[in-house]
Write a protein that holds these residues in place. Structure first.
Motif, PDB file in Angstrom:
ATOM      1  N   LEU A  77    -104.983  42.293  -8.951  1.00 37.26           N
ATOM      2  CA  LEU A  77    -103.786  42.087  -9.769  1.00 37.26           C
ATOM      3  C   LEU A  77    -102.496  42.344  -8.994  1.00 37.26           C
ATOM      4  CD1 LEU A  77    -105.952  41.810 -11.930  1.00 37.26           C
ATOM      5  CD2 LEU A  77    -104.446  43.071 -13.478  1.00 37.26           C
ATOM      6  N   PRO A  78    -102.392  43.422  -8.203  1.00 38.77           N
ATOM      7  CA  PRO A  78    -101.184  43.574  -7.383  1.00 38.77           C
ATOM      8  C   PRO A  78    -100.971  42.415  -6.414  1.00 38.77           C
ATOM      9  CG  PRO A  78    -102.345  45.660  -7.537  1.00 38.77           C
ATOM     10  CD  PRO A  78    -103.243  44.622  -8.151  1.00 38.77           C
ATOM     11  N   ALA A  79    -102.071  41.878  -5.861  1.00 37.97           N
ATOM     12  CA  ALA A  79    -101.937  40.736  -4.956  1.00 37.97           C
ATOM     13  C   ALA A  79    -101.410  39.516  -5.698  1.00 37.97           C
ATOM     14  CB  ALA A  79    -103.286  40.423  -4.308  1.00 37.97           C
ATOM     15  N   ALA A  80    -101.893  39.296  -6.918  1.00 39.49           N
ATOM     16  CA  ALA A  80    -101.397  38.173  -7.723  1.00 39.49           C
ATOM     17  C   ALA A  80     -99.933  38.376  -8.087  1.00 39.49           C
ATOM     18  CB  ALA A  80    -102.247  38.031  -8.982  1.00 39.49           C
ATOM     19  N   ALA A  81     -99.565  39.592  -8.457  1.00 36.67           N
ATOM     20  CA  ALA A  81     -98.176  39.876  -8.819  1.00 36.67           C
ATOM     21  C   ALA A  81     -97.246  39.684  -7.633  1.00 36.67           C
ATOM     22  CB  ALA A  81     -98.058  41.300  -9.360  1.00 36.67           C
ATOM     23  N   ALA A  82     -97.711  40.001  -6.446  1.00 33.38           N
ATOM     24  CA  ALA A  82     -96.878  39.880  -5.250  1.00 33.38           C
ATOM     25  C   ALA A  82     -96.534  38.433  -4.932  1.00 33.38           C
ATOM     26  CB  ALA A  82     -97.588  40.524  -4.057  1.00 33.38           C
ATOM     27  N   ARG A  83     -97.349  37.501  -5.429  1.00 34.70           N
ATOM     28  CA  ARG A  83     -97.085  36.078  -5.177  1.00 34.70           C
ATOM     29  C   ARG A  83     -96.146  35.475  -6.215  1.00 34.70           C
ATOM     30  NH1 ARG A  83    -102.643  36.473  -3.630  1.00 34.70           N
ATOM     31  NH2 ARG A  83    -103.373  35.887  -5.718  1.00 34.70           N
ATOM     32  N   HIS A  84     -95.747  36.272  -7.205  1.00 40.04           N
ATOM     33  CA  HIS A  84     -94.820  35.823  -8.236  1.00 40.04           C
ATOM     34  C   HIS A  84     -93.439  36.383  -7.939  1.00 40.04           C
ATOM     35  CE1 HIS A  84     -93.029  35.521 -12.298  1.00 40.04           C
ATOM     36  NE2 HIS A  84     -93.874  34.527 -12.491  1.00 40.04           N
ATOM     37  N   ALA A  85     -92.412  35.666  -8.346  1.00 38.85           N
ATOM     38  CA  ALA A  85     -91.044  36.081  -8.020  1.00 38.85           C
ATOM     39  C   ALA A  85     -90.684  37.431  -8.623  1.00 38.85           C
ATOM     40  CB  ALA A  85     -90.047  35.019  -8.497  1.00 38.85           C
ATOM     41  N   ASP A  86     -91.165  37.722  -9.834  1.00 38.48           N
ATOM     42  CA  ASP A  86     -90.798  38.967 -10.492  1.00 38.48           C
ATOM     43  C   ASP A  86     -91.910  39.354 -11.464  1.00 38.48           C
ATOM     44  OD1 ASP A  86     -89.622  41.155 -11.637  1.00 38.48           O
ATOM     45  OD2 ASP A  86     -87.914  40.099 -12.501  1.00 38.48           O
ATOM     46  N   ALA A  87     -92.907  40.053 -10.935  1.00 40.47           N
ATOM     47  CA  ALA A  87     -94.045  40.457 -11.767  1.00 40.47           C
ATOM     48  C   ALA A  87     -94.445  41.884 -11.425  1.00 40.47           C
ATOM     49  CB  ALA A  87     -95.230  39.515 -11.565  1.00 40.47           C
ATOM     50  N   ARG A  88     -94.927  42.579 -12.421  1.00 39.31           N
ATOM     51  CA  ARG A  88     -95.454  43.913 -12.196  1.00 39.31           C
ATOM     52  C   ARG A  88     -96.744  44.057 -12.991  1.00 39.31           C
ATOM     53  NH1 ARG A  88     -92.158  47.592 -12.086  1.00 39.31           N
ATOM     54  NH2 ARG A  88     -93.376  49.345 -12.805  1.00 39.31           N
ATOM     55  N   VAL A  89     -97.552  45.046 -12.604  1.00 36.85           N
ATOM     56  CA  VAL A  89     -98.864  45.241 -13.218  1.00 36.85           C
ATOM     57  C   VAL A  89     -98.840  46.503 -14.061  1.00 36.85           C
ATOM     58  CG1 VAL A  89    -101.333  45.511 -12.800  1.00 36.85           C
ATOM     59  CG2 VAL A  89     -99.955  44.103 -11.244  1.00 36.85           C
ATOM     60  N   ALA A  90     -99.229  46.379 -15.312  1.00 33.18           N
ATOM     61  CA  ALA A  90     -99.330  47.534 -16.199  1.00 33.18           C
ATOM     62  C   ALA A  90    -100.627  48.284 -15.924  1.00 33.18           C
ATOM     63  CB  ALA A  90     -99.289  47.071 -17.657  1.00 33.18           C
ATOM     64  N   ALA A  91    -100.723  49.465 -16.495  1.00 33.54           N
ATOM     65  CA  ALA A  91    -101.941  50.262 -16.365  1.00 33.54           C
ATOM     66  C   ALA A  91    -103.086  49.596 -17.126  1.00 33.54           C
ATOM     67  CB  ALA A  91    -101.708  51.666 -16.911  1.00 33.54           C
TER      68      ALA A  91
END
Length: 239
Positions: A77-91
């Protein structure tokens, strides 16, 4: 505009899994009608998470429909979020009292009653990550409290021990002749079915679209936004 909530499901070959997750999203949208809520899968079902993120402009919060810390939460999930312009991962969803309430009510629906069924196995997917096992053990302890002190033993479908049938046999050897199984799964699938088959007492359904689960998804979304707002401008600029 509020950031989009992207609920991230694992995915399953079981044909009941996708409708179950979609029903959960309906409940989430009912609780917060103005929030843009979308679905993405890690594998096996469409839409895949990468495709959902590609179609989702602006700020996004990925809320894993996963029940503890493990490889997907820590890596995928962090890897997927890093490929988006503005994304973060919740718990992840667990452990949490709302999750325990959903487990408790699913057991009641299956016919569990205190005194008649003297032990419960919490059937989870399993992970080699020690944090994931710790989260499952914590949920088992919270469920035991909710069940008035009934013994609750965590067990796993893969990658960790004991296996669910082993845990049921061990409890039976200790005098627990009707062992219930609490399904620590978001949706139906092979692992959930295997766990249910091992029960010698009631076998609870997966958490599915339980109202407490919908509230918990929104709680994790709100917590992720609050954590972002608490960061300083310098931290945000260098993140």
């Amino acid at each position: 505009m509020q950031p989009t909530l992207v609920a991230v499901a694992h995915g399953s070959r079981d044909p009941r899994a996708l409708p179950t997750v979609q029903a959960l999203l309906v409940r989430i949208r009912e609780l917060r009608p103005r929030l843009d809520v979308r679905l993405g899968h890690i594998e096996l079902n469409r839409p895949l998470l990468a495709d959902t993120l590609r179609r989702t402009p602006g700020p996004t919060v990925l809320v894993p429909l996963l029940l503890g810390r493990g490889y997907h939460v820590k890596r995928d999930l962090p890897a997927a979020a890093a490929r988006h312009a503005d994304a973060r991962v919740a718990a992840p969803l667990g452990p949490h009292p709302l999750l325990v309430e959903a487990l408790y009510e699913r057991l009641l629906e299956a016919g569990w009653s205190r005194g008649t069924h003297t032990a419960v196995v919490l059937a989870a997917a399993g992970s080699r990550d020690p944090d994931a096992a710790a989260d499952t053990r914590r949920t088992a302890a919270l469920l035991s409290e909710r069940l008035g002190g009934t013994a609750v033993v965590p067990a796993y479908a893969s990658a960790a021990s004991p296996a669910v049938p082993e845990a049921v046999r061990a409890l039976t050897a200790r005098g627990h002749h009707r062992v219930a199984v609490a399904s620590y799964f978001t949706a139906p699938g092979r692992f959930a079915a295997q766990g249910a088959a091992a029960a010698t007492g009631p076998a609870a359904a997966p958490l599915g679209d339980h109202p407490a689960l919908a509230r918990l998804v929104l709680r994790r979304y709100d917590q992720a936004l609050a954590a972002r707002r608490a960061r300083t401008p310098l931290e945000l600029a260098t993140a």
